[in-house]
Design a protein around this motif. Sequence first.
Motif, mmCIF file in Angstrom:
data_model
loop_
_atom_site.group_PDB
_atom_site.id
_atom_site.type_symbol
_atom_site.label_atom_id
_atom_site.label_comp_id
_atom_site.label_asym_id
_atom_site.label_seq_id
_atom_site.Cartn_x
_atom_site.Cartn_y
_atom_site.Cartn_z
ATOM 1 N N PRO A 97 13.871 110.804 -45.520
ATOM 2 C CA PRO A 97 13.612 112.177 -45.313
ATOM 3 C C PRO A 97 12.814 112.388 -44.037
ATOM 4 N N LYS A 98 12.691 111.853 -42.663
ATOM 5 C CA LYS A 98 12.287 111.565 -41.700
ATOM 6 C C LYS A 98 12.460 111.954 -40.457
ATOM 7 N N ILE A 99 11.585 112.550 -40.006
ATOM 8 C CA ILE A 99 12.119 112.944 -37.691
ATOM 9 C C ILE A 99 11.297 112.398 -37.389
ATOM 10 N N VAL A 100 11.922 112.479 -36.248
ATOM 11 C CA VAL A 100 10.614 112.020 -35.170
ATOM 12 C C VAL A 100 9.982 112.983 -34.389
ATOM 13 N N GLY A 101 10.309 114.524 -34.478
ATOM 14 C CA GLY A 101 9.113 115.029 -34.184
ATOM 15 C C GLY A 101 8.282 115.476 -34.942
ATOM 16 N N LYS A 102 7.087 115.681 -34.283
ATOM 17 C CA LYS A 102 5.611 116.110 -35.153
ATOM 18 C C LYS A 102 5.455 117.303 -34.874
ATOM 19 N N GLU A 103 6.301 118.009 -34.354
ATOM 20 C CA GLU A 103 5.648 119.316 -34.980
ATOM 21 C C GLU A 103 6.265 119.792 -35.969
ATOM 22 N N LEU A 104 6.040 121.323 -36.153
ATOM 23 C CA LEU A 104 6.619 121.650 -37.440
ATOM 24 C C LEU A 104 7.974 122.564 -37.317
ATOM 25 N N THR A 105 8.775 121.522 -38.110
ATOM 26 C CA THR A 105 10.359 121.377 -38.655
ATOM 27 C C THR A 105 10.530 122.097 -38.872
ATOM 28 N N ILE A 106 11.610 123.248 -38.550
ATOM 29 C CA ILE A 106 12.483 124.106 -40.643
ATOM 30 C C ILE A 106 13.499 124.036 -40.111
ATOM 31 N N TYR A 107 14.720 123.509 -40.936
ATOM 32 C CA TYR A 107 16.462 122.977 -40.687
ATOM 33 C C TYR A 107 16.716 125.175 -41.375
ATOM 34 N N VAL A 132 1.057 127.647 -32.436
ATOM 35 C CA VAL A 132 1.317 126.934 -33.139
ATOM 36 C C VAL A 132 3.060 125.998 -32.084
ATOM 37 N N ARG A 133 3.395 124.593 -32.406
ATOM 38 C CA ARG A 133 4.414 124.888 -32.366
ATOM 39 C C ARG A 133 5.186 124.081 -32.872
ATOM 40 N N PHE A 190 18.984 120.246 -48.674
ATOM 41 C CA PHE A 190 18.502 121.284 -48.017
ATOM 42 C C PHE A 190 19.955 122.357 -49.085
ATOM 43 N N ASN A 191 18.905 123.568 -49.445
ATOM 44 C CA ASN A 191 19.606 124.640 -49.941
ATOM 45 C C ASN A 191 19.188 125.737 -49.475
ATOM 46 N N ASN A 192 19.722 126.108 -47.283
ATOM 47 C CA ASN A 192 20.014 126.682 -47.047
ATOM 48 C C ASN A 192 18.482 126.875 -46.482
ATOM 49 N N TYR A 193 17.653 126.135 -46.246
ATOM 50 C CA TYR A 193 16.127 125.687 -45.654
ATOM 51 C C TYR A 193 15.605 124.147 -45.870
ATOM 52 N N GLY A 194 14.954 123.982 -45.116
ATOM 53 C CA GLY A 194 14.187 122.383 -45.408
ATOM 54 C C GLY A 194 13.206 122.402 -44.056
ATOM 55 N N VAL A 195 12.590 121.863 -44.281
ATOM 56 C CA VAL A 195 10.903 122.267 -43.557
ATOM 57 C C VAL A 195 10.090 120.935 -43.586
ATOM 58 N N PHE A 196 10.071 120.152 -42.056
ATOM 59 C CA PHE A 196 9.288 118.694 -42.164
ATOM 60 C C PHE A 196 7.950 119.134 -41.725
ATOM 61 N N TYR A 197 6.708 118.400 -41.357
ATOM 62 C CA TYR A 197 5.923 118.121 -40.178
ATOM 63 C C TYR A 197 5.189 117.418 -40.283
ATOM 64 N N LYS A 198 4.740 117.033 -39.360
ATOM 65 C CA LYS A 198 4.192 115.439 -38.545
ATOM 66 C C LYS A 198 5.333 114.554 -39.129
ATOM 67 N N GLY A 199 6.657 114.762 -38.749
ATOM 68 C CA GLY A 199 8.353 114.038 -39.393
ATOM 69 C C GLY A 199 8.184 113.678 -40.910
ATOM 70 N N ASN A 200 7.588 114.111 -41.616
ATOM 71 C CA ASN A 200 7.753 114.203 -43.170
ATOM 72 C C ASN A 200 8.785 115.481 -43.695
ATOM 73 N N PHE A 201 8.932 115.755 -44.531
ATOM 74 C CA PHE A 201 10.127 116.267 -45.112
ATOM 75 C C PHE A 201 8.610 116.850 -46.263
ATOM 76 N N ARG A 218 -1.259 125.495 -45.313
ATOM 77 C CA ARG A 218 -1.477 124.448 -46.270
ATOM 78 C C ARG A 218 -0.359 123.848 -45.268
ATOM 79 N N ILE A 219 0.077 123.347 -45.295
ATOM 80 C CA ILE A 219 0.930 122.342 -44.655
ATOM 81 C C ILE A 219 0.695 122.097 -42.894
ATOM 82 N N LEU A 220 0.033 123.054 -42.392
ATOM 83 C CA LEU A 220 -0.440 122.666 -41.185
ATOM 84 C C LEU A 220 -1.503 122.379 -41.562
ATOM 85 N N LYS A 221 -2.480 122.277 -42.428
ATOM 86 C CA LYS A 221 -3.890 121.838 -42.520
ATOM 87 C C LYS A 221 -3.528 119.906 -42.835
ATOM 88 N N LYS A 222 -2.541 119.557 -42.910
ATOM 89 C CA LYS A 222 -1.942 118.245 -43.172
ATOM 90 C C LYS A 222 -2.479 117.629 -41.755
#
Length: 249
Positions: free
Chosen positions: A167-177, A201-202, A221-232, A245-249
Motif C-alpha cells: 500500500p504505497k503510492i508516489v503522490g504525497k498529497e491527500l489521496t482518496i480512491y 489542502v492539496r 478497498f471497501n468502496n474507499y481507501g485513503v493515503f497521505y504522504k504516500g502511505n495507506f 488527525r491524518i493531515l497533522k502527520k
Amino acid sequence: MNTDFINLTAENLATEHLCCIIRSKKPHPGVEAKRQWLSDRLSEGHVFRKLNEKATVFIEYAPLETAWVPIIGDNYLYVYCLWVLGDHKGKGYAKSLMEYCLADAKEKGKSGICMLGSKKQKSWLSDQSFAKKYGFEVVDSTDYGYELLALSFDGTTPKFTPNAKNPKIVGKELTIYYDMQCPFVYQNMEMIKQYCDANDVRASLIQVDTLQKAKELPCVFNNYGVFYKGNFETVNLLDVAYLERILKK
C-alpha cells in the motif's frame, strides 16, 4: 420475525428503497448514485437482498470476477456487505441472509465465498466473527492489518492482488480512491472537497469507475481507501476530526 425478503432487479430497482440509507421524502444524492451503480451491476450477477420493509437489513454480494475489489480467485462469490441494524438485531435476520448466500453459491456451483476482514474489527466492515461461525477462515493477509476471509467448498482459495499487499503510492498529497457503491460516499466526498478547498489542502480524489481500476488498486478497498504522504491510512470514511488527525502527520 418478518421473513419477507426481496432481491433488487432491473424491474424494481427504481422504486425500491436501498436500506443503507432510508429516505422517505427528499431524494438522497448518495442513494441515487448507488442506484445508478447497481443498475450497471445487476446483469453481472450482483445480488442485493433485503428485508421487505424500511430497515437496514440486507446482504450484497457478487461474483468475485466482477467484484470491485483488488482480490482475485476463480469461481467465488464476494460479500461486500452484510448488515442488520437497530431493532432488527438479534432476530435471526443475519442468519437468514448468510444462509441465502451460502445456498445461492452452492446452487450456482461456486467454489466458495469470501469477504474482507481485519485483525481487529473495523467499522464499515461486516462482522467477521459472525462469518467465522459459518466456517470462514483467514486465507490471505496484508502486513497492515487486513485479512481475506473465505469459506471454501473445494479447497481452493482467493487472494489479495500484489498491489493490495503493497500500500504505497508516489503522490504525497491527500489521496482518496472511492466508488459510488456505498451511498455514504457521495456526501463524504463533498465534505472533503469543501474542507480541502477552504483550507488549501492539496488532494487527489480518484473515482474508481471501472472494474479494471478496482482490481488494480494499491490497497485493500471497501468502496474507499485513503493515503497521505504516500502511505495507506484507512478504508473508513473520514469525518473532519479524522481528516485533520491524518493531515497533522
